[in-house]
Design a protein around this motif. Structure first.
Motif, PDB file in Angstrom:
ATOM      1  N   GLY A 152      13.130   1.877   3.047  1.00  0.00           N
ATOM      2  CA  GLY A 152      11.704   2.102   3.257  1.00  0.00           C
ATOM      3  C   GLY A 152      10.889   2.215   1.984  1.00  0.00           C
ATOM      4  O   GLY A 152       9.768   2.700   2.003  1.00  0.00           O
ATOM      5  N   ILE A 153      11.446   1.750   0.873  1.00  0.00           N
ATOM      6  CA  ILE A 153      10.749   1.827  -0.416  1.00  0.00           C
ATOM      7  C   ILE A 153      10.755   0.459  -1.081  1.00  0.00           C
ATOM      8  O   ILE A 153      11.790  -0.214  -1.122  1.00  0.00           O
ATOM      9  N   VAL A 154       9.594   0.059  -1.583  1.00  0.00           N
ATOM     10  CA  VAL A 154       9.489  -1.155  -2.384  1.00  0.00           C
ATOM     11  C   VAL A 154       8.995  -0.733  -3.764  1.00  0.00           C
ATOM     12  O   VAL A 154       7.959  -0.079  -3.887  1.00  0.00           O
ATOM     13  N   ASP A 155       9.773  -1.065  -4.780  1.00  0.00           N
ATOM     14  CA  ASP A 155       9.401  -0.743  -6.162  1.00  0.00           C
ATOM     15  C   ASP A 155       8.626  -1.918  -6.746  1.00  0.00           C
ATOM     16  O   ASP A 155       9.026  -3.075  -6.591  1.00  0.00           O
ATOM     17  N   CYS A 156       7.508  -1.605  -7.410  1.00  0.00           N
ATOM     18  CA  CYS A 156       6.607  -2.648  -7.906  1.00  0.00           C
ATOM     19  C   CYS A 156       6.109  -2.314  -9.314  1.00  0.00           C
ATOM     20  O   CYS A 156       6.132  -1.152  -9.723  1.00  0.00           O
ATOM     21  N   GLU A 157       5.646  -3.356  -9.995  1.00  0.00           N
ATOM     22  CA  GLU A 157       4.953  -3.174 -11.261  1.00  0.00           C
ATOM     23  C   GLU A 157       3.806  -4.177 -11.322  1.00  0.00           C
ATOM     24  O   GLU A 157       4.003  -5.375 -11.060  1.00  0.00           O
ATOM     25  N   VAL A 158       2.621  -3.681 -11.659  1.00  0.00           N
ATOM     26  CA  VAL A 158       1.465  -4.564 -11.813  1.00  0.00           C
ATOM     27  C   VAL A 158       1.680  -5.400 -13.066  1.00  0.00           C
ATOM     28  O   VAL A 158       1.886  -4.862 -14.153  1.00  0.00           O
ATOM     29  N   LEU A 159       1.644  -6.716 -12.892  1.00  0.00           N
ATOM     30  CA  LEU A 159       1.902  -7.629 -14.000  1.00  0.00           C
ATOM     31  C   LEU A 159       0.634  -8.232 -14.579  1.00  0.00           C
ATOM     32  O   LEU A 159       0.575  -8.515 -15.776  1.00  0.00           O
ATOM     33  N   GLU A 160      -0.371  -8.438 -13.717  1.00  0.00           N
ATOM     34  CA  GLU A 160      -1.581  -9.121 -14.174  1.00  0.00           C
ATOM     35  C   GLU A 160      -2.753  -8.709 -13.291  1.00  0.00           C
ATOM     36  O   GLU A 160      -2.622  -8.617 -12.076  1.00  0.00           O
ATOM     37  N   VAL A 161      -3.888  -8.456 -13.937  1.00  0.00           N
ATOM     38  CA  VAL A 161      -5.117  -8.123 -13.216  1.00  0.00           C
ATOM     39  C   VAL A 161      -6.276  -8.850 -13.865  1.00  0.00           C
ATOM     40  O   VAL A 161      -6.431  -8.824 -15.080  1.00  0.00           O
ATOM     41  N   ASP A 162      -7.067  -9.504 -13.022  1.00  0.00           N
ATOM     42  CA  ASP A 162      -8.320 -10.109 -13.443  1.00  0.00           C
ATOM     43  C   ASP A 162      -9.322  -9.810 -12.321  1.00  0.00           C
ATOM     44  O   ASP A 162      -9.576 -10.653 -11.459  1.00  0.00           O
ATOM     45  N   ALA A 163      -9.798  -8.563 -12.304  1.00  0.00           N
ATOM     46  CA  ALA A 163     -10.652  -8.098 -11.203  1.00  0.00           C
ATOM     47  C   ALA A 163     -11.981  -8.830 -11.210  1.00  0.00           C
ATOM     48  O   ALA A 163     -12.533  -9.063 -12.284  1.00  0.00           O
ATOM     49  N   PRO A 164     -12.502  -9.206 -10.085  1.00  0.00           N
ATOM     50  CA  PRO A 164     -11.950  -9.088  -8.737  1.00  0.00           C
ATOM     51  C   PRO A 164     -11.333 -10.389  -8.236  1.00  0.00           C
ATOM     52  O   PRO A 164     -11.439 -10.728  -7.057  1.00  0.00           O
ATOM     53  N   ALA A 165     -10.644 -11.128  -9.099  1.00  0.00           N
ATOM     54  CA  ALA A 165     -10.119 -12.432  -8.709  1.00  0.00           C
ATOM     55  C   ALA A 165      -8.604 -12.481  -8.532  1.00  0.00           C
ATOM     56  O   ALA A 165      -8.104 -13.291  -7.754  1.00  0.00           O
ATOM     57  N   LEU A 166      -7.861 -11.637  -9.244  1.00  0.00           N
ATOM     58  CA  LEU A 166      -6.405 -11.750  -9.233  1.00  0.00           C
ATOM     59  C   LEU A 166      -5.729 -10.400  -9.427  1.00  0.00           C
ATOM     60  O   LEU A 166      -6.110  -9.626 -10.313  1.00  0.00           O
ATOM     61  N   LEU A 167      -4.729 -10.153  -8.605  1.00  0.00           N
ATOM     62  CA  LEU A 167      -3.805  -9.035  -8.793  1.00  0.00           C
ATOM     63  C   LEU A 167      -2.417  -9.612  -8.579  1.00  0.00           C
ATOM     64  O   LEU A 167      -2.164 -10.272  -7.563  1.00  0.00           O
ATOM     65  N   ARG A 168      -1.529  -9.403  -9.526  1.00  0.00           N
ATOM     66  CA  ARG A 168      -0.157  -9.912  -9.419  1.00  0.00           C
ATOM     67  C   ARG A 168       0.800  -8.783  -9.751  1.00  0.00           C
ATOM     68  O   ARG A 168       0.611  -8.075 -10.743  1.00  0.00           O
ATOM     69  N   TYR A 169       1.831  -8.611  -8.886  1.00  0.00           N
ATOM     70  CA  TYR A 169       2.807  -7.553  -9.131  1.00  0.00           C
ATOM     71  C   TYR A 169       4.206  -7.970  -8.690  1.00  0.00           C
ATOM     72  O   TYR A 169       4.371  -8.863  -7.864  1.00  0.00           O
ATOM     73  N   SER A 170       5.208  -7.304  -9.281  1.00  0.00           N
ATOM     74  CA  SER A 170       6.596  -7.554  -8.889  1.00  0.00           C
ATOM     75  C   SER A 170       6.906  -6.745  -7.633  1.00  0.00           C
ATOM     76  O   SER A 170       6.244  -5.735  -7.343  1.00  0.00           O
ATOM     77  N   TRP A 171       7.930  -7.180  -6.904  1.00  0.00           N
ATOM     78  CA  TRP A 171       8.299  -6.589  -5.613  1.00  0.00           C
ATOM     79  C   TRP A 171       9.816  -6.514  -5.541  1.00  0.00           C
ATOM     80  O   TRP A 171      10.497  -7.544  -5.587  1.00  0.00           O
ATOM     81  N   ILE A 172      10.371  -5.302  -5.479  1.00  0.00           N
ATOM     82  CA  ILE A 172      11.813  -5.127  -5.325  1.00  0.00           C
ATOM     83  C   ILE A 172      12.027  -4.268  -4.082  1.00  0.00           C
ATOM     84  O   ILE A 172      11.774  -3.066  -4.087  1.00  0.00           O
ATOM     85  N   GLY A 173      12.489  -4.913  -3.010  1.00  0.00           N
ATOM     86  CA  GLY A 173      12.649  -4.226  -1.732  1.00  0.00           C
ATOM     87  C   GLY A 173      13.959  -3.477  -1.588  1.00  0.00           C
ATOM     88  O   GLY A 173      14.062  -2.556  -0.789  1.00  0.00           O
ATOM     89  N   ASP A 174      14.977  -3.868  -2.337  1.00  0.00           N
ATOM     90  CA  ASP A 174      16.281  -3.199  -2.281  1.00  0.00           C
ATOM     91  C   ASP A 174      16.692  -2.824  -3.695  1.00  0.00           C
ATOM     92  O   ASP A 174      16.515  -3.619  -4.625  1.00  0.00           O
ATOM     93  N   GLU A 175      17.248  -1.635  -3.847  1.00  0.00           N
ATOM     94  CA  GLU A 175      17.673  -1.181  -5.166  1.00  0.00           C
ATOM     95  C   GLU A 175      18.590  -2.209  -5.809  1.00  0.00           C
ATOM     96  O   GLU A 175      19.505  -2.723  -5.174  1.00  0.00           O
ATOM     97  N   GLY A 176      18.286  -2.556  -7.054  1.00  0.00           N
ATOM     98  CA  GLY A 176      19.111  -3.490  -7.805  1.00  0.00           C
ATOM     99  C   GLY A 176      18.865  -4.957  -7.477  1.00  0.00           C
ATOM    100  O   GLY A 176      19.503  -5.823  -8.060  1.00  0.00           O
ATOM    101  N   ALA A 177      17.956  -5.247  -6.562  1.00  0.00           N
ATOM    102  CA  ALA A 177      17.689  -6.637  -6.184  1.00  0.00           C
ATOM    103  C   ALA A 177      16.866  -7.339  -7.265  1.00  0.00           C
ATOM    104  O   ALA A 177      16.188  -6.699  -8.072  1.00  0.00           O
ATOM    105  N   THR A 178      16.920  -8.646  -7.246  1.00  0.00           N
ATOM    106  CA  THR A 178      16.096  -9.458  -8.132  1.00  0.00           C
ATOM    107  C   THR A 178      14.652  -9.364  -7.649  1.00  0.00           C
ATOM    108  O   THR A 178      14.397  -9.474  -6.445  1.00  0.00           O
TER     109      THR A 178
END
Length: 147
Positions: free
Chosen positions: A62-88
């Motif tokens: 029930g946890i997704v680990d993320c990191e904001v990688l890029e922001v160009d408000a209000p046009a772009l938000l990009r982040y990483s998504w890791i749904g399972d511990e240790g996953a790519t």
């Protein structure tokens, strides 16, 4: 590698759509059509690590680990998504573009790998389509939401 994109047009200005997508108080109002995704520690600032907390189910914590990688408000938000511990990680991008009468919003989720990634991409695509077709418009149309 697997990926998906969903594009929807909303009759609201880009700034309103951006706010609903990035305000931690508003995000749970449109993500709950899936397993609920309450952001913890989120800020639309590159380098910010955060988590989506949801209802655990068999085989998922029930946890997704993320990191904001890029922001160009209000046009772009990009982040990483890791749904399972240790996953790519896979990657989510919100792309907003002003159009006549509103905003075109494209949700991209890329970087799924392997057979498990293929199935995860298919599952998430279905959930995201419902979120962007039903839940997000409901929040955007809320007259109590300040302009």
């Amino acid at each position: 590698m697997s990926e998906f994109r969903i594009t929807r047009d909303y009759p609201h200005p880009v700034e309103r759509v951006w706010r609903v997508l990035t305000d931690p108080e508003l995000v749970p109002r449109w993500t709950t059509t899936g397993r609920g995704g309450r952001p913890e520690g989120f800020a639309p600032v590159a380098g910010t690590t955060f988590r989506f907390l949801a209802t655990p189910v068999a085989g998922w914590r029930g946890i997704v680990d993320c990191e904001v990688l890029e922001v160009d408000a209000p046009a772009l938000l990009r982040y990483s998504w890791i749904g399972d511990e240790g996953a790519t990680p896979s990657f989510v991008a919100y792309r907003l573009q002003p159009i006549a009468g509103g905003t075109r919003f494209t949700w991209e989720h890329t970087g799924f790998t392997g057979i498990g990634g293929l199935f995860m991409g298919l599952l998430l695509r279905s959930v995201r389509a419902k979120m962007l077709t039903v839940a997000l418009p409901t929040v955007l149309d809320d007259p109590k939401l300040p302009a």
